[in-house]
Design a protein around this motif. Structure first.
Motif, mmCIF file in Angstrom:
data_model
loop_
_atom_site.group_PDB
_atom_site.id
_atom_site.type_symbol
_atom_site.label_atom_id
_atom_site.label_comp_id
_atom_site.label_asym_id
_atom_site.label_seq_id
_atom_site.Cartn_x
_atom_site.Cartn_y
_atom_site.Cartn_z
ATOM 1 N N SER A 22 -26.201 -5.108 -36.000
ATOM 2 C CA SER A 22 -26.437 -5.268 -34.563
ATOM 3 C C SER A 22 -25.516 -4.351 -33.770
ATOM 4 O O SER A 22 -24.407 -4.746 -33.403
ATOM 5 C CB SER A 22 -26.198 -6.729 -34.159
ATOM 6 O OG SER A 22 -27.090 -7.565 -34.847
ATOM 7 N N ASP A 24 -23.981 -2.321 -30.563
ATOM 8 C CA ASP A 24 -23.831 -2.637 -29.143
ATOM 9 C C ASP A 24 -23.644 -1.347 -28.354
ATOM 10 O O ASP A 24 -23.658 -0.249 -28.922
ATOM 11 C CB ASP A 24 -22.675 -3.613 -28.916
ATOM 12 C CG ASP A 24 -21.338 -3.078 -29.422
ATOM 13 O OD1 ASP A 24 -21.218 -1.874 -29.728
ATOM 14 O OD2 ASP A 24 -20.386 -3.878 -29.511
ATOM 15 N N ASP A 25 -23.455 -1.470 -27.055
ATOM 16 C CA ASP A 25 -23.344 -0.301 -26.190
ATOM 17 C C ASP A 25 -22.128 0.559 -26.547
ATOM 18 O O ASP A 25 -22.205 1.789 -26.533
ATOM 19 C CB ASP A 25 -23.274 -0.737 -24.723
ATOM 20 C CG ASP A 25 -23.525 0.417 -23.771
ATOM 21 O OD1 ASP A 25 -24.552 1.104 -23.929
ATOM 22 O OD2 ASP A 25 -22.682 0.649 -22.882
ATOM 23 N N LEU A 42 -26.876 -0.504 -23.648
ATOM 24 C CA LEU A 42 -27.492 -1.292 -24.703
ATOM 25 C C LEU A 42 -26.940 -2.705 -24.611
ATOM 26 O O LEU A 42 -25.766 -2.951 -24.914
ATOM 27 C CB LEU A 42 -27.182 -0.655 -26.064
ATOM 28 C CG LEU A 42 -27.827 -1.266 -27.294
ATOM 29 C CD1 LEU A 42 -29.351 -1.169 -27.195
ATOM 30 C CD2 LEU A 42 -27.347 -0.559 -28.547
ATOM 31 N N ALA A 43 -27.771 -3.643 -24.153
ATOM 32 C CA ALA A 43 -27.326 -5.030 -23.968
ATOM 33 C C ALA A 43 -27.220 -5.755 -25.306
ATOM 34 O O ALA A 43 -26.470 -6.714 -25.436
ATOM 35 C CB ALA A 43 -28.280 -5.757 -23.032
ATOM 36 N N GLY A 44 -27.941 -5.307 -26.299
ATOM 37 C CA GLY A 44 -27.916 -5.914 -27.625
ATOM 38 C C GLY A 44 -29.021 -5.329 -28.466
ATOM 39 O O GLY A 44 -30.036 -4.879 -27.929
ATOM 40 N N ALA A 45 -28.828 -5.338 -29.763
ATOM 41 C CA ALA A 45 -29.852 -4.786 -30.652
ATOM 42 C C ALA A 45 -29.742 -5.412 -32.037
ATOM 43 O O ALA A 45 -28.661 -5.814 -32.463
ATOM 44 C CB ALA A 45 -29.715 -3.271 -30.769
ATOM 45 N N ASP A 46 -30.859 -5.489 -32.699
ATOM 46 C CA ASP A 46 -30.916 -5.894 -34.103
ATOM 47 C C ASP A 46 -31.719 -4.831 -34.833
ATOM 48 O O ASP A 46 -32.825 -4.489 -34.418
ATOM 49 C CB ASP A 46 -31.590 -7.259 -34.265
ATOM 50 C CG ASP A 46 -30.717 -8.381 -33.732
ATOM 51 O OD1 ASP A 46 -29.529 -8.425 -34.104
ATOM 52 O OD2 ASP A 46 -31.217 -9.198 -32.948
ATOM 53 N N ALA A 66 -34.327 -4.497 -29.383
ATOM 54 C CA ALA A 66 -33.143 -4.316 -28.539
ATOM 55 C C ALA A 66 -33.443 -4.676 -27.095
ATOM 56 O O ALA A 66 -34.602 -4.785 -26.690
ATOM 57 C CB ALA A 66 -32.655 -2.870 -28.627
ATOM 58 N N GLN A 67 -32.380 -4.834 -26.330
ATOM 59 C CA GLN A 67 -32.444 -5.055 -24.891
ATOM 60 C C GLN A 67 -31.608 -3.966 -24.235
ATOM 61 O O GLN A 67 -30.477 -3.723 -24.670
ATOM 62 C CB GLN A 67 -31.840 -6.418 -24.524
ATOM 63 C CG GLN A 67 -32.547 -7.598 -25.154
ATOM 64 C CD GLN A 67 -33.601 -8.156 -24.243
ATOM 65 O OE1 GLN A 67 -33.450 -8.136 -23.035
ATOM 66 N NE2 GLN A 67 -34.685 -8.642 -24.805
ATOM 67 N N SER A 69 -30.227 -2.333 -20.406
ATOM 68 C CA SER A 69 -30.018 -2.636 -18.992
ATOM 69 C C SER A 69 -29.916 -1.337 -18.215
ATOM 70 O O SER A 69 -29.239 -0.403 -18.651
ATOM 71 C CB SER A 69 -28.739 -3.443 -18.802
ATOM 72 O OG SER A 69 -28.856 -4.688 -19.442
ATOM 73 N N THR A 80 -33.181 -5.713 -17.066
ATOM 74 C CA THR A 80 -33.027 -5.691 -18.514
ATOM 75 C C THR A 80 -34.420 -5.775 -19.124
ATOM 76 O O THR A 80 -35.218 -6.629 -18.733
ATOM 77 C CB THR A 80 -32.162 -6.886 -18.987
ATOM 78 O OG1 THR A 80 -30.877 -6.779 -18.375
ATOM 79 C CG2 THR A 80 -31.986 -6.868 -20.500
#
Length: 186
Positions: A22, A24-25, A42-46, A66-67, A69, A80
């Motif tokens: 995962s 992150d930014d 990058l708010a989050g990712a898998d 991913a999310q 923003s 987002t």
């Protein structure tokens, strides 16, 4: 999380290797040069990858969810959005450098190259995150944006600006009429 995701090809199991992580930014910003940093965070990712081998050819199949923003393209409020999808890469041993003006075939455009005994997944994941990001982010599909005259966010407040404001440079066209040409029927 480590900055690199290097896979040792010499110990790649016969059934392949599955990796999930995962990013992150902060990780994304460490991977890319300053001039290539995206406009979003990058708010989050898998990420899930399955790496297999057939001779010297390496196959990478993966999924990204991913999310990101970023400011809404219409109203400039924070937004987002979810991005993601499946991806696949075929990696071959690096060949000697080709002439810079040589045209690449479609197959060559879809193939990556590696040298040595390691493949780093970090550039592949960064590329997928950037490729999956939309050109324009919207806070919601029906976003009304900003008033072009006073700048009011039309999602939250109505303004009293005239809807029919005409650009003075184009005002002369307001009275322009096109004459229809009559056709003879024979």
């Amino acid at each position: 999380m480590s900055d690199s995701l290097k896979i040792n090809l010499m110990i790649l199991p016969e059934e392949g290797l599955k990796i999930a992580f995962s990013p992150d930014d902060e990780w994304l910003h460490r991977q890319l040069p300053v001039e290539e940093l995206p406009d979003f965070s990058l708010a989050g990712a898998d990420v899930r990858c399955h790496i297999t081998r057939s001779g010297d050819t390496i196959y990478i199949r993966g999924e990204l969810a991913a999310q990101i923003s970023q400011e809404c393209s219409r109203c400039l409020e924070p937004a987002t959005v979810a991005i993601g999808g499946d991806f696949a890469y075929t990696m071959l041993p690096a060949k000697p450098q080709t002439a810079p003006d040589l045209e690449l075939t479609t197959e060559e455009l879809e193939t990556g190259y590696y040298s040595g005994d390691f493949i780093d997944l970090a550039p592949i994941v960064c590329e997928q995150i950037v490729l999956q990001a939309p050109m324009k982010v919207l806070c919601r599909q029906e976003c009304r944006g900003l008033c072009p005259h006073c700048g009011t966010n039309l999602n939250t407040v109505s303004c009293n600006c005239r809807e029919e404001a005409i650009d003075a440079r184009l005002a002369v066209l307001k009275n322009f009429k096109v004459k229809k040409k009559e056709t003879k029927r024979g």
